[in-house]
Write an enzyme that holds these catalytic residues in place. Structure first.
Site, short mmCIF file in Angstrom:
data_model
loop_
_atom_site.label_atom_id
_atom_site.label_comp_id
_atom_site.label_asym_id
_atom_site.label_seq_id
_atom_site.Cartn_x
_atom_site.Cartn_y
_atom_site.Cartn_z
N ASP A 94 -19.60 17.97 -0.61
CA ASP A 94 -19.97 18.86 0.02
C ASP A 94 -18.66 18.53 1.65
O ASP A 94 -19.31 17.39 2.22
CB ASP A 94 -20.25 19.79 0.73
CG ASP A 94 -22.08 19.01 0.03
OD1 ASP A 94 -21.82 17.79 0.68
OD2 ASP A 94 -23.08 19.58 0.48
N HIS A 135 -30.76 25.29 -2.95
CA HIS A 135 -29.04 24.65 -3.06
C HIS A 135 -29.23 23.58 -3.70
O HIS A 135 -29.45 22.65 -3.66
CB HIS A 135 -28.04 25.04 -1.68
CG HIS A 135 -28.53 24.06 -0.90
ND1 HIS A 135 -28.77 24.59 0.65
CD2 HIS A 135 -28.95 22.59 -0.78
CE1 HIS A 135 -29.19 22.95 1.71
NE2 HIS A 135 -28.66 22.45 0.56
N ASN A 192 -34.52 25.92 -0.47
CA ASN A 192 -33.96 26.74 -1.20
C ASN A 192 -33.38 26.69 -2.50
O ASN A 192 -32.87 27.90 -3.08
CB ASN A 192 -32.78 27.90 0.04
CG ASN A 192 -31.45 27.91 -0.15
OD1 ASN A 192 -31.74 26.22 -0.28
ND2 ASN A 192 -30.53 27.59 1.35
N GLU A 206 -24.89 28.19 -1.98
CA GLU A 206 -26.44 28.66 -2.07
C GLU A 206 -26.93 29.20 -2.80
O GLU A 206 -26.25 30.31 -3.13
CB GLU A 206 -26.97 29.43 -0.18
CG GLU A 206 -25.46 28.42 0.32
CD GLU A 206 -26.81 27.84 1.41
OE1 GLU A 206 -28.08 27.61 0.70
OE2 GLU A 206 -26.74 27.35 2.71
C1 F6R Z 1 -25.39 17.22 0.41
C2 F6R Z 1 -25.43 17.93 0.51
C3 F6R Z 1 -26.99 18.67 0.28
C4 F6R Z 1 -28.32 18.13 -0.02
C5 F6R Z 1 -29.80 19.03 0.19
C6 F6R Z 1 -30.70 18.28 0.58
O1 F6R Z 1 -23.52 16.36 0.78
O2 F6R Z 1 -24.43 18.81 -0.72
O3 F6R Z 1 -27.46 20.00 -0.62
O4 F6R Z 1 -28.12 17.00 -1.05
O5 F6R Z 1 -29.45 19.93 1.44
O6 F6R Z 1 -30.10 17.67 2.18
P1 F6R Z 1 -31.61 15.81 2.30
O7 F6R Z 1 -31.19 15.34 1.54
O8 F6R Z 1 -31.03 16.16 3.82
O9 F6R Z 1 -32.98 16.90 2.22
#
Ligand code: F6R
Length: 243
Positions: free
Chosen positions: A67, A138, A136, A143
Site C-alpha cells: 500500500d 485490517h 481493527n 479496512e
Molecule cells: C502496512 C500495512 C498495514 C500495517 C498495519 C500494522 O503496509 O499494510 O496493514 O501492517 O497497520 O501496522 P504496525 O505494524 O505499524 O502496527
C-alpha cells in the site's frame, strides 16, 4: 496455520528474516510482498545484516508493496516509498526496476490501481507476502467493511487507522485520509503469508482474527481460509494463544 510465539523481539526478527532469506537462497527469483509499519522493521534490519555478510543477494528478486498513502510526496519521511528505501532498499541489492509500490500521487488513481493489478497479474503469484495487522483487523489498508475488494483500490482510511498512524506524523491532521492498497484477493493468492504481530495492544485482535468468525468486518480473519500462513507473535501479542 503455523503460529509461533517468541520470548524476545530479537528471536522474532531472526526467525522472520530467516524465512525470507532462506526463500531467496533457494529461489533467487522470488517475488516478495512487503509491508510497512512498525511490525516488519526489525525483520528488515536482520535481512540487511544477512545481506552484509554476503549470505544472500536480492539481485533477481521482485517486490510488491501492499500500500501507499494518497497525496503524500514520495520524499515525505512517512511515505511508504521513503519508508522502504530507508529500512530496506537502500541497504540491499534489489534493482529499482524490480521494486513495485503503488503510486499515491498518480494523475489518475484509478488507472494506477489498474496498472498495479496488471503488474501483479504479470507476476502471477507472490511467493511470500509479509503482513501486519491493524487494531481493527485490517490487512494492507483493507479496512473492515460489509464487503472487501479483490484487486488494488483506493480506500478511505478509518478514523482509528489514522489515529494509530498519527504517531508517525506531527499531528493527526497530517495523516492522509486515503490510500491505495492491494486487495484481499491478491494477498490471499500469495503462496505463503507471513503475518507479524507485536505488542499487547494487538493481542485481542490477532486472537479474534485467527480463531474467531471469518468476516469481512475483520479482514485478517480471511487468513483462516489460506492454507499456508505462518504467524510470528511476540510474547505480548501471543498472550491469548498461550492460555
Ligand atoms: C502496512 C500495512 C498495514 C500495517 C498495519 C500494522 O503496509 O499494510 O496493514 O501492517 O497497520 O501496522 P504496525 O505494524 O505499524 O502496527
Amino acid at each position: 496455520m503455523n503460529i509461533l510465539t517468541f520470548r524476545t523481539n530479537e528471536e522474532l526478527n531472526e526467525a522472520g528474516a530467516n524465512i525470507i532469506t532462506s526463500l531467496v537462497q533457494t529461489n533467487p527469483k522470488a517475488i516478495i510482498g512487503l509491508a510497512t509499519g512498525s511490525s516488519p522493521i526489525g525483520i528488515y534490519e536482520d535481512i540487511v545484516k544477512t545481506f552484509r555478510k554476503g549470505a544472500v543477494s536480492f539481485r533477481q528478486v521482485s517486490t510488491f508493496n501492499l500500500d501507499e498513502y494518497v497525496g503524500l510526496p514520495i520524499d515525505h519521511p512517512e511515505s511508504y516509498h521513503n519508508f522502504m528505501q530507508r529500512h530496506l532498499f537502500d541497504h540491499i541489492d534489489v534493482p529499482a526496476s524490480q521494486i513495485n509500490i503503488p503510486d499515491g500521487n498518480a494523475g489518475s488513481l484509478t488507472e494506477e490501481c489498474a496498472r498495479y493489478n496488471r503488474k501483479l497479474d504479470d507476476a502471477k503469484q507472490i511467493d511470500l507476502q509479509i503482513l501486519g495487522i491493524g487494531h481493527n483487523g485490517h490487512i494492507g489498508f483493507n479496512e473492515p467493511s460489509h464487503a472487501l475488494l479483490s484487486g488494488t483500490h483506493i480506500v478511505e482510511l478509518k478514523a482509528e487507522t489514522r489515529e494509530a498512524n498519527a504517531r508517525f506524523f506531527d499531528s493527526i491532521d497530517d495523516v492522509p485520509t486515503h490510500a491505495l492498497t492491494m486487495g484481499v484477493g491478491a494477498i490471499l493468492k500469495a503462496k505463503t503469508i507471513l503475518l507479524v504481530v507485536r505488542g499487547e495492544s494487538k493481542a485481542e485482535i490477532v486472537h479474534r482474527a485467527l480463531t474467531g468468525p471469518i468476516s469481512t468486518e475483520c479482514p485478517a480473519s480471511l487468513l483462516q481460509t489460506h492454507s499456508n500462513v505462518v504467524v510470528l507473535l511476540d510474547a505480548e501479542a501471543g498472550r491469548l494463544f498461550a492460555e
